[in-house]
Design a protein around this motif. Structure first.
Motif, PDB file in Angstrom:
ATOM      1  N   ALA A 122      30.995  33.044  47.471  1.00 50.00           N
ATOM      2  CA  ALA A 122      31.204  33.534  46.106  1.00 50.00           C
ATOM      3  C   ALA A 122      32.667  33.448  45.698  1.00 50.00           C
ATOM      4  CB  ALA A 122      30.716  34.975  45.993  1.00 50.00           C
ATOM      5  N   VAL A 123      33.581  33.353  46.658  1.00 50.75           N
ATOM      6  CA  VAL A 123      35.001  33.201  46.352  1.00 50.75           C
ATOM      7  C   VAL A 123      35.281  31.723  46.139  1.00 50.75           C
ATOM      8  CG1 VAL A 123      37.363  33.516  47.184  1.00 50.75           C
ATOM      9  CG2 VAL A 123      35.631  35.250  47.675  1.00 50.75           C
ATOM     10  N   THR A 124      35.754  31.369  44.949  1.00 47.75           N
ATOM     11  CA  THR A 124      35.933  29.953  44.604  1.00 47.75           C
ATOM     12  C   THR A 124      37.373  29.598  44.254  1.00 47.75           C
ATOM     13  OG1 THR A 124      35.343  30.437  42.293  1.00 47.75           O
ATOM     14  CG2 THR A 124      33.548  29.761  43.780  1.00 47.75           C
ATOM     15  N   GLY A 125      38.268  30.585  44.207  1.00 45.13           N
ATOM     16  CA  GLY A 125      39.656  30.317  43.853  1.00 45.13           C
ATOM     17  C   GLY A 125      40.451  29.779  45.025  1.00 45.13           C
ATOM     18  N   PRO A 126      41.780  29.588  44.831  1.00 40.70           N
ATOM     19  CA  PRO A 126      42.631  29.026  45.885  1.00 40.70           C
ATOM     20  C   PRO A 126      42.604  29.819  47.188  1.00 40.70           C
ATOM     21  CG  PRO A 126      43.790  29.047  43.777  1.00 40.70           C
ATOM     22  CD  PRO A 126      42.529  29.808  43.571  1.00 40.70           C
ATOM     23  N   ALA A 127      42.342  31.123  47.121  1.00 39.91           N
ATOM     24  CA  ALA A 127      42.338  31.933  48.340  1.00 39.91           C
ATOM     25  C   ALA A 127      41.175  31.605  49.253  1.00 39.91           C
ATOM     26  CB  ALA A 127      42.300  33.424  47.983  1.00 39.91           C
ATOM     27  N   ARG A 128      40.224  30.801  48.791  1.00 36.41           N
ATOM     28  CA  ARG A 128      39.084  30.461  49.638  1.00 36.41           C
ATOM     29  C   ARG A 128      39.511  29.681  50.882  1.00 36.41           C
ATOM     30  NH1 ARG A 128      36.128  25.972  49.361  1.00 36.41           N
ATOM     31  NH2 ARG A 128      34.215  27.199  49.134  1.00 36.41           N
ATOM     32  N   ASP A 129      40.743  29.118  50.868  1.00 36.21           N
ATOM     33  CA  ASP A 129      41.199  28.305  51.996  1.00 36.21           C
ATOM     34  C   ASP A 129      41.915  29.105  53.080  1.00 36.21           C
ATOM     35  OD1 ASP A 129      40.199  25.882  51.051  1.00 36.21           O
ATOM     36  OD2 ASP A 129      41.957  25.551  49.786  1.00 36.21           O
ATOM     37  N   VAL A 130      42.181  30.409  52.855  1.00 32.85           N
ATOM     38  CA  VAL A 130      42.831  31.174  53.918  1.00 32.85           C
ATOM     39  C   VAL A 130      41.818  31.449  55.023  1.00 32.85           C
ATOM     40  CG1 VAL A 130      44.416  32.240  52.274  1.00 32.85           C
ATOM     41  CG2 VAL A 130      42.312  33.449  52.916  1.00 32.85           C
ATOM     42  N   THR A 131      42.320  31.707  56.237  1.00 29.04           N
ATOM     43  CA  THR A 131      41.415  31.930  57.361  1.00 29.04           C
ATOM     44  C   THR A 131      41.136  33.431  57.540  1.00 29.04           C
ATOM     45  OG1 THR A 131      43.133  32.165  59.048  1.00 29.04           O
ATOM     46  CG2 THR A 131      42.416  29.914  58.498  1.00 29.04           C
ATOM     47  N   LEU A 132      40.071  33.709  58.266  1.00 24.55           N
ATOM     48  CA  LEU A 132      39.725  35.103  58.541  1.00 24.55           C
ATOM     49  C   LEU A 132      40.796  35.775  59.391  1.00 24.55           C
ATOM     50  CD1 LEU A 132      35.897  34.762  59.276  1.00 24.55           C
ATOM     51  CD2 LEU A 132      37.079  34.993  57.081  1.00 24.55           C
ATOM     52  N   ALA A 133      41.365  35.057  60.334  1.00 23.50           N
ATOM     53  CA  ALA A 133      42.431  35.624  61.164  1.00 23.50           C
ATOM     54  C   ALA A 133      43.663  35.941  60.332  1.00 23.50           C
ATOM     55  CB  ALA A 133      42.790  34.670  62.296  1.00 23.50           C
ATOM     56  N   SER A 174      34.998  43.650  41.902  1.00 26.58           N
ATOM     57  CA  SER A 174      36.424  43.698  41.560  1.00 26.58           C
ATOM     58  C   SER A 174      37.256  42.984  42.621  1.00 26.58           C
ATOM     59  CB  SER A 174      36.883  45.148  41.427  1.00 26.58           C
ATOM     60  OG  SER A 174      36.174  45.832  40.426  1.00 26.58           O
ATOM     61  N   VAL A 175      36.907  43.193  43.886  1.00 26.63           N
ATOM     62  CA  VAL A 175      37.640  42.548  44.974  1.00 26.63           C
ATOM     63  C   VAL A 175      37.397  41.044  44.966  1.00 26.63           C
ATOM     64  CG1 VAL A 175      37.769  42.345  47.489  1.00 26.63           C
ATOM     65  CG2 VAL A 175      37.743  44.598  46.413  1.00 26.63           C
ATOM     66  N   ARG A 176      36.152  40.644  44.735  1.00 25.04           N
ATOM     67  CA  ARG A 176      35.856  39.204  44.685  1.00 25.04           C
ATOM     68  C   ARG A 176      36.595  38.546  43.525  1.00 25.04           C
ATOM     69  NH1 ARG A 176      33.287  36.404  41.539  1.00 25.04           N
ATOM     70  NH2 ARG A 176      32.285  38.196  40.547  1.00 25.04           N
ATOM     71  N   THR A 177      36.602  39.197  42.362  1.00 24.50           N
ATOM     72  CA  THR A 177      37.314  38.656  41.211  1.00 24.50           C
ATOM     73  C   THR A 177      38.803  38.541  41.501  1.00 24.50           C
ATOM     74  OG1 THR A 177      35.678  39.598  39.695  1.00 24.50           O
ATOM     75  CG2 THR A 177      37.815  39.022  38.765  1.00 24.50           C
ATOM     76  N   ALA A 178      39.355  39.556  42.160  1.00 23.94           N
ATOM     77  CA  ALA A 178      40.765  39.506  42.525  1.00 23.94           C
ATOM     78  C   ALA A 178      41.051  38.344  43.469  1.00 23.94           C
ATOM     79  CB  ALA A 178      41.172  40.825  43.180  1.00 23.94           C
ATOM     80  N   ALA A 179      40.145  38.111  44.425  1.00 23.19           N
ATOM     81  CA  ALA A 179      40.327  36.998  45.363  1.00 23.19           C
ATOM     82  C   ALA A 179      40.297  35.659  44.631  1.00 23.19           C
ATOM     83  CB  ALA A 179      39.246  37.033  46.435  1.00 23.19           C
ATOM     84  N   ASP A 180      39.529  35.582  43.564  1.00 23.96           N
ATOM     85  CA  ASP A 180      39.488  34.343  42.788  1.00 23.96           C
ATOM     86  C   ASP A 180      40.752  34.122  41.970  1.00 23.96           C
ATOM     87  OD1 ASP A 180      37.046  33.319  43.589  1.00 23.96           O
ATOM     88  OD2 ASP A 180      35.899  34.352  42.022  1.00 23.96           O
ATOM     89  N   ARG A 181      41.415  35.222  41.606  1.00 24.14           N
ATOM     90  CA  ARG A 181      42.592  35.111  40.729  1.00 24.14           C
ATOM     91  C   ARG A 181      43.876  34.815  41.482  1.00 24.14           C
ATOM     92  NH1 ARG A 181      40.958  40.018  38.077  1.00 24.14           N
ATOM     93  NH2 ARG A 181      42.794  41.022  38.983  1.00 24.14           N
ATOM     94  N   VAL A 182      43.936  35.168  42.770  1.00 25.02           N
ATOM     95  CA  VAL A 182      45.206  35.047  43.485  1.00 25.02           C
ATOM     96  C   VAL A 182      45.360  33.674  44.128  1.00 25.02           C
ATOM     97  CG1 VAL A 182      45.321  37.513  43.936  1.00 25.02           C
ATOM     98  CG2 VAL A 182      44.260  36.014  45.624  1.00 25.02           C
TER      99      VAL A 182
END
Length: 490
Positions: A122-133, A174-182
């Motif tokens: 569901a996260v589609t913004g630039p932050a989708r490329d960061v790793t879980l670690a 709200s958190v998912r939307t924030a992850a898409d914006r950053v």
């Protein structure tokens, strides 16, 4: 003239005596003790200054034995803190989320280098490329909090002034939307503490498992450890019974924080010293689910490294694995020393830090344990106390002495004199400033009012070339005073 001055001084004296009754009461760790008396004595010896604390719940694990104690007052009514009293624990649950990652990695569900977008599509913004670690170790380059609109920042500012909940309404969307914006910043790859990163991680792991975060936490960590008193409160109805009341070190009660989207970072999570003792004991012993999260993997600075949520810091010749927490009027610290297996939990119900207490109980010498860092620089809280306490009275006295004066201006100055007193009472850090200054300020304001009453019969209602402009100015000033008082009186 002498009679007028004498009246003003008499009124000031009487107001000061009343002010003594109403002056700010700074919390002080009370005499109540529950649980292990020997541990309670060790805690009191480890408290650098009892002023600013109200109650503490403590657990100490050593030599395979867990001891717990409660000290002081849980809610300002004299009811004692008990070892099982629930406290809001702030950011300590970031370690829960890091342990969930380690647990899911061990189970083969995810890998530490998996991308956020693959775990939570569901996260589609630039932050989708960061790793879980990277998310678990504050190395994803994400901001401390989600970027918001000017209205959102105004709400957070209002919450800080009024003692309200800055996370209210922040749900999973709200958190998912924030992850898409950053967009991950230039600091990616180095440690920069973030509340957003662990929140995104926890919600991503929950989405991967197909359950809500509290359910994943319960199934994979809390239930296996027997942590039955630890709860994630999504709303006020979820708050535990007989909980401690959080407050500032100056004594002002604060609202609990509730924001289910940020639960993986610790918002809305309550626990007890007894429950958290189970966590640190099992983590220190390597038997907790995801205990590998405590392994230090990345360097923050010369003395501190971080694993998945857990920090490891050297204090002199001792190395401590730890995390602390801060919420609405609460402070927490959990830590253990791998070399000895000794572990500690310290929970406090004011915003005065408890880290030095925990370190002292772990055997760290006083000179290496340091002091609790204030929420804001000491001079801000002290400055607000002194400035607001005296500003209104001095301004009113100056206004009364003006040759060209009217009644509406005088009313505005008198209202502000007492509005400033209220602001000083509620916003000042009276653990840093002698509380008797407030009655002095009250007397000053009362003297100004007495002089205003004496001069009142000789003044015109409005003395201005354009009366409506003067009335508009005074009305705006009174409205601002009402808003300021309402903000701090809530």
């Amino acid at each position: 003239m002498r009679r007028t001055t004498a009246i003003a001084l008499l009124v000031a004296l009487l107001a000061g005596l009343v002010g003594i009754v109403l002056m700010p009461r700074v919390p002080r760790l009370g005499p109540q003790v529950t649980g292990d008396p020997e541990l309670a004595g060790a805690v009191r010896a480890a408290v650098p200054d009892p002023k600013g604390h109200r109650g503490l719940a403590v657990a100490l694990v050593e030599n395979g034995r867990t001891r717990v104690a409660g000290l002081g007052d849980r809610d300002g009514t004299g009811r004692p803190v008990e070892p099982g009293t629930p406290f809001e624990i702030g950011s300590v649950p970031k370690t829960f989320t890091g342990m969930l990652l380690a647990d899911q990695v061990a189970a083969g569900v995810v890998g530490p280098d998996d991308r956020l977008g693959a775990t939570w599509p569901a996260v589609t913004g630039p932050a989708r490329d960061v790793t879980l670690a990277e998310l678990a170790s504050h190395r994803a380059g994400l901001p401390r909090l989600a970027p918001g609109s000017p209205l959102g920042w105004a709400r957070i500012l209002w919450s800080n002034v009024s003692g309200g909940d800055p996370y209210a309404g922040q749900d999973v969307d709200s958190v998912r939307t924030a992850a898409d914006r950053v967009t991950p910043g230039d600091g990616r790859g180095s440690v920069h503490y973030s509340n957003l990163g662990p929140s995104v991680l926890g919600q991503a792991l929950a989405a991967k498992a197909g359950v809500a975060y509290p359910d994943l936490l319960q199934a994979r960590l809390l239930r296996p450890l027997g942590m039955t008193a630890t709860v994630v409160a999504a709303g006020s109805g979820d708050l535990p019974a007989d909980r401690a009341q959080g407050s500032r070190a100056s004594g002002r009660a604060l609202d609990p924080w509730l924001g289910p989207g940020y639960a993986p970072a610790g918002i809305g999570v309550w626990s007890t010293a007894e429950d958290l003792a189970r966590l640190v004991a099992a983590t220190a012993g390597g038997t907790a689910p995801g205990a590998d999260a405590a392994t230090a993997r990345y360097r923050e600075n010369a003395d501190t490294r971080i694993g998945y949520g857990w920090f490891t810091t050297r204090h002199g010749d001792r190395e401590i694995v730890w995390h602390n927490g801060a919420a609405g009027g609460f402070r927490s610290y959990v830590g253990f020393e791998p070399a000895t297996g000794r572990a500690v939990v310290v929970l406090g119900n004011t915003d005065k830090g408890v880290e030095p207490i925990g370190l002292r109980l772990l055997g760290v010498p006083k000179e290496n344990a340091g002091e609790a860092a204030p929420v804001t620089p000491w001079w801000i809280g002290a400055g607000l106390a002194v400035a607001f306490t005296f500003l209104g009275g001095l301004a009113l006295l100056g206004t009364v002495r003006r040759p060209n004066l009217d009644r509406v201006t005088l009313v505005s100055a008198a209202v502000w004199a007492f509005a400033y007193l209220g602001l000083g009472h509620r916003l000042g850090d009276w653990s840093m400033v002698p509380a008797w200054l407030w009655p002095v300020g009250a007397g000053l304001s009362a003297a100004g009012v007495a002089l205003a009453v004496i001069r009142w019969p000789t003044l015109p209602a409005v003395d201005a070339a354009v009366p409506w402009r003067r009335m508009l100015s005074v009305t705006s000033s009174l409205a601002a005073a009402a808003v300021a008082v309402a903000a701090v009186a809530a």
